[in-house]
Motif scaffolding. Structure first.
Motif, PDB file in Angstrom:
ATOM      1  N   ASP A 114       0.824  -1.206   0.000  1.00  0.00           N
ATOM      2  CA  ASP A 114       0.000   0.000   0.000  1.00  0.00           C
ATOM      3  C   ASP A 114       0.863   1.264   0.000  1.00  0.00           C
ATOM      4  N   VAL A 115       1.937   1.245   0.788  1.00  0.00           N
ATOM      5  CA  VAL A 115       2.776   2.444   0.929  1.00  0.00           C
ATOM      6  C   VAL A 115       3.756   2.597  -0.231  1.00  0.00           C
ATOM      7  N   LEU A 116       4.373   1.506  -0.650  1.00  0.00           N
ATOM      8  CA  LEU A 116       5.456   1.578  -1.633  1.00  0.00           C
ATOM      9  C   LEU A 116       5.045   1.186  -3.044  1.00  0.00           C
ATOM     10  N   GLY A 117       3.844   0.653  -3.197  1.00  0.00           N
ATOM     11  CA  GLY A 117       3.420   0.188  -4.507  1.00  0.00           C
ATOM     12  C   GLY A 117       3.866  -1.241  -4.753  1.00  0.00           C
ATOM     13  N   LYS A 118       3.280  -1.870  -5.763  1.00  0.00           N
ATOM     14  CA  LYS A 118       3.567  -3.286  -6.013  1.00  0.00           C
ATOM     15  C   LYS A 118       5.004  -3.514  -6.483  1.00  0.00           C
ATOM     16  N   ALA A 119       5.539  -2.613  -7.282  1.00  0.00           N
ATOM     17  CA  ALA A 119       6.871  -2.822  -7.860  1.00  0.00           C
ATOM     18  C   ALA A 119       7.938  -2.934  -6.785  1.00  0.00           C
ATOM     19  N   VAL A 120       7.836  -2.145  -5.726  1.00  0.00           N
ATOM     20  CA  VAL A 120       8.807  -2.175  -4.634  1.00  0.00           C
ATOM     21  C   VAL A 120       8.295  -3.021  -3.481  1.00  0.00           C
ATOM     22  N   ILE A 126       6.115  -5.705  -3.269  1.00  0.00           N
ATOM     23  CA  ILE A 126       6.073  -7.171  -3.377  1.00  0.00           C
ATOM     24  C   ILE A 126       7.445  -7.803  -3.154  1.00  0.00           C
ATOM     25  N   PRO A 127       8.538  -7.305  -3.774  1.00  0.00           N
ATOM     26  CA  PRO A 127       9.858  -7.881  -3.458  1.00  0.00           C
ATOM     27  C   PRO A 127      10.219  -7.779  -1.981  1.00  0.00           C
ATOM     28  N   LEU A 128       9.859  -6.650  -1.341  1.00  0.00           N
ATOM     29  CA  LEU A 128      10.150  -6.509   0.083  1.00  0.00           C
ATOM     30  C   LEU A 128       9.321  -7.481   0.923  1.00  0.00           C
ATOM     31  N   VAL A 129       8.089  -7.708   0.525  1.00  0.00           N
ATOM     32  CA  VAL A 129       7.253  -8.674   1.238  1.00  0.00           C
ATOM     33  C   VAL A 129       7.870 -10.067   1.141  1.00  0.00           C
ATOM     34  N   LEU A 130       8.344 -10.426  -0.046  1.00  0.00           N
ATOM     35  CA  LEU A 130       8.988 -11.732  -0.226  1.00  0.00           C
ATOM     36  C   LEU A 130      10.247 -11.842   0.626  1.00  0.00           C
ATOM     37  N   LEU A 131      11.013 -10.745   0.711  1.00  0.00           N
ATOM     38  CA  LEU A 131      12.223 -10.758   1.538  1.00  0.00           C
ATOM     39  C   LEU A 131      11.874 -10.894   3.018  1.00  0.00           C
ATOM     40  N   TYR A 132      10.838 -10.187   3.457  1.00  0.00           N
ATOM     41  CA  TYR A 132      10.405 -10.334   4.857  1.00  0.00           C
ATOM     42  C   TYR A 132       9.891 -11.747   5.120  1.00  0.00           C
ATOM     43  N   GLY A 133       9.171 -12.323   4.150  1.00  0.00           N
ATOM     44  CA  GLY A 133       8.717 -13.697   4.306  1.00  0.00           C
ATOM     45  C   GLY A 133       9.882 -14.661   4.439  1.00  0.00           C
ATOM     46  N   LEU A 134      10.917 -14.442   3.620  1.00  0.00           N
ATOM     47  CA  LEU A 134      12.122 -15.274   3.708  1.00  0.00           C
ATOM     48  C   LEU A 134      12.820 -15.061   5.041  1.00  0.00           C
ATOM     49  N   TYR A 135      12.855 -13.812   5.500  1.00  0.00           N
ATOM     50  CA  TYR A 135      13.486 -13.488   6.783  1.00  0.00           C
ATOM     51  C   TYR A 135      12.791 -14.213   7.935  1.00  0.00           C
ATOM     52  N   PHE A 136      11.462 -14.132   7.984  1.00  0.00           N
ATOM     53  CA  PHE A 136      10.714 -14.814   9.043  1.00  0.00           C
ATOM     54  C   PHE A 136      10.909 -16.328   8.961  1.00  0.00           C
ATOM     55  N   PHE A 137      10.961 -16.845   7.734  1.00  0.00           N
ATOM     56  CA  PHE A 137      11.162 -18.280   7.546  1.00  0.00           C
ATOM     57  C   PHE A 137      12.531 -18.715   8.066  1.00  0.00           C
ATOM     58  N   LEU A 138      13.572 -17.940   7.762  1.00  0.00           N
ATOM     59  CA  LEU A 138      14.923 -18.275   8.213  1.00  0.00           C
ATOM     60  C   LEU A 138      15.034 -18.249   9.731  1.00  0.00           C
ATOM     61  N   ILE A 139      14.484 -17.205  10.355  1.00  0.00           N
ATOM     62  CA  ILE A 139      14.563 -17.112  11.817  1.00  0.00           C
ATOM     63  C   ILE A 139      13.724 -18.199  12.464  1.00  0.00           C
ATOM     64  N   GLY A 140      12.558 -18.484  11.896  1.00  0.00           N
ATOM     65  CA  GLY A 140      11.736 -19.563  12.432  1.00  0.00           C
ATOM     66  C   GLY A 140      12.425 -20.917  12.328  1.00  0.00           C
ATOM     67  N   SER A 141      13.103 -21.162  11.202  1.00  0.00           N
ATOM     68  CA  SER A 141      13.833 -22.416  11.023  1.00  0.00           C
ATOM     69  C   SER A 141      15.008 -22.506  11.981  1.00  0.00           C
ATOM     70  N   THR A 142      15.656 -21.375  12.217  1.00  0.00           N
ATOM     71  CA  THR A 142      16.756 -21.327  13.178  1.00  0.00           C
ATOM     72  C   THR A 142      16.270 -21.679  14.574  1.00  0.00           C
ATOM     73  N   ASN A 143      15.136 -21.095  14.974  1.00  0.00           N
ATOM     74  CA  ASN A 143      14.559 -21.400  16.290  1.00  0.00           C
ATOM     75  C   ASN A 143      14.106 -22.846  16.376  1.00  0.00           C
ATOM     76  N   LEU A 144      13.573 -23.369  15.281  1.00  0.00           N
ATOM     77  CA  LEU A 144      13.136 -24.766  15.258  1.00  0.00           C
ATOM     78  C   LEU A 144      14.308 -25.698  15.556  1.00  0.00           C
ATOM     79  N   TRP A 145      15.421 -25.502  14.856  1.00  0.00           N
ATOM     80  CA  TRP A 145      16.585 -26.361  15.076  1.00  0.00           C
ATOM     81  C   TRP A 145      17.141 -26.169  16.477  1.00  0.00           C
ATOM     82  N   GLU A 146      17.176 -24.913  16.925  1.00  0.00           N
ATOM     83  CA  GLU A 146      17.793 -24.597  18.209  1.00  0.00           C
ATOM     84  C   GLU A 146      17.118 -25.318  19.367  1.00  0.00           C
ATOM     85  N   PHE A 147      15.820 -25.119  19.529  1.00  0.00           N
ATOM     86  CA  PHE A 147      15.202 -25.684  20.724  1.00  0.00           C
ATOM     87  C   PHE A 147      14.936 -27.178  20.570  1.00  0.00           C
TER      88      PHE A 147
END
Length: 371
Positions: A67-73, A75-96
């Motif tokens: 909404d703030v940045l438009g689809k061109a900017v 959507i890629p940031l949303v995908l990067l945040y999704g990847l970021y949350f996935f990586l940290i979640g996977s890290t926590n999964l292995w850790e505990f």
């Protein structure tokens, strides 16, 4: 999600598995001060996040970015945040999961335990985020009871040597700042960025600030007390070199040869806190993808990402030392800082430029109409 449920979810998330570590031990006996200092900065970051959310009470981070940045900017940031949350979640999964294997199930294959944990998370999330929030409200009382009990027993067991906390600020405030920024600020306080994916579930949209600030502030205080207990019992050097220092601290409790072998307390805290932290990050990645592509059956997306998380964490992480190295030398400077600090601050500035600083109510009304 009610106020109490949001408070419970945030407090469990912030405590997570962090009570098990000697955070800020680089500041030696002043590590507890470093955590309090980082808490203040963390509350400042939380203010940034909540200021953005106030303008868009019905939207998650993915929708806000588009909404703030438009689809061109956006959507890629949303995908990067999704990847970021996935990586940290996977890290926590292995850790505990690896902690559970090391402490109570040493003969069980790690891969099997990873699948058991992730399938439990998939089941809970398939029932809806409301179930996750309600269960957090139920188990929080148990976690707080065990943590406070551990504090009291450590203080009364005679194992604590309070002189190991002295001298206070013996080397000045510089080591405290160095230990707090950016390490403790990023972990756990900056990780609150994932709650951009949860605040819009709040039943009363403008009630999210008090429970969020209180939960983060209380978690900072409890983490600081944990460091006091760890250092007073183990000393700085032993605490710095221990994999799970609080586990060792609790094992040392011996009151009249009656209250002994209480390490199950650490296991309960670790299991519940680690599970909720991993699950919250994991569902954050699910929502990020769902904000771009509306999946008809979210359960299948949750299951697929869950299996992918198990495979990634099992292949990528080989040991606790490598896990710690990735967390401190890679994630903090190159991953956490952009996603937790730079991008949210930039996003807030853009939101202010678009809507003005003092008119979130009208913007919220606009968002409600759009929704």
């Amino acid at each position: 999600m009610s106020k109490s449920q949001l408070f419970s979810l945030i407090l469990l998330f912030e405590l997570g598995s962090t009570t098990l570590f000697a955070l800020g031990i680089e500041a030696k006996q002043d590590a507890w001060i470093a955590i309090l200092f980082a808490t203040v900065i963390g509350l400042g970051l939380l203010w940034v996040y909540l200021s953005i959310q106030t303008f868009y009470p019905n939207q998650n981070l993915g929708n806000i970015l588009i909404d703030v940045l438009g689809k061109a900017v956006g959507i890629p940031l949303v995908l990067l945040y999704g990847l970021y949350f996935f990586l940290i979640g996977s890290t926590n999964l292995w850790e505990f999961t690896a902690f559970i294997q090391m402490i109570i199930l040493p003969t069980s294959p790690l891969l099997v335990l990873l699948f058991i944990v992730i399938l439990t998370a998939v089941y809970v999330l398939s029932l809806g985020v409301e179930v996750l929030a309600r269960t957090s409200e139920i188990v929080l009382g148990m976690v707080l009871f065990f943590i406070v009990t551990a504090y009291i027993l450590v203080a009364s067991s005679g194992e604590a040597e309070w002189s190991q906390l002295l001298p206070v600020l013996g080397h000045g405030f510089k080591p405290v700042i160095k230990a707090a920024v950016p390490t403790i600020v990023n972990f756990p306080f900056g990780e609150m960025v994932v709650f951009f994916m949860y605040w819009h579930f709040a039943s009363t949209k403008f009630s999210i600030k008090p429970p969020s600030f209180w939960a983060v502030g209380i978690s900072g205080l409890m983490l600081s007390i944990s460091l006091v207990a760890i250092i007073s019992v183990l000393g700085v050097e032993f605490a710095a070199n221990s994999t799970i220092p609080i586990f060792i601290v609790i094992k040392t409790i011996n009151i009249a040869e009656i209250l002994t072998n209480l390490d199950f307390i650490a296991v309960i805290i670790m299991f519940i806190g680690g599970f909720y932290k991993m699950t919250i990050f994991f569902y954050g990645s699910v929502q990020a993808l769902n904000s771009i592509v509306k999946f008809r059956r979210e359960t299948w997306l949750i299951l697929c990402l869950g299996i992918l998380s198990v495979c990634f964490s099992y292949v990528f992480f080989s040991s606790f030392s490598f896990h710690r190295w990735v967390g401190t030398k890679v994630f903090i400077p190159y991953v956490h800082m952009p996603f937790q600090v730079f991008l949210p601050i930039l996003l807030l500035l853009i939101v202010w430029l678009k809507h003005g600083k003092n008119d979130p109510q009208r913007t919220a009304g606009g968002s409600l109409k759009k929704g």
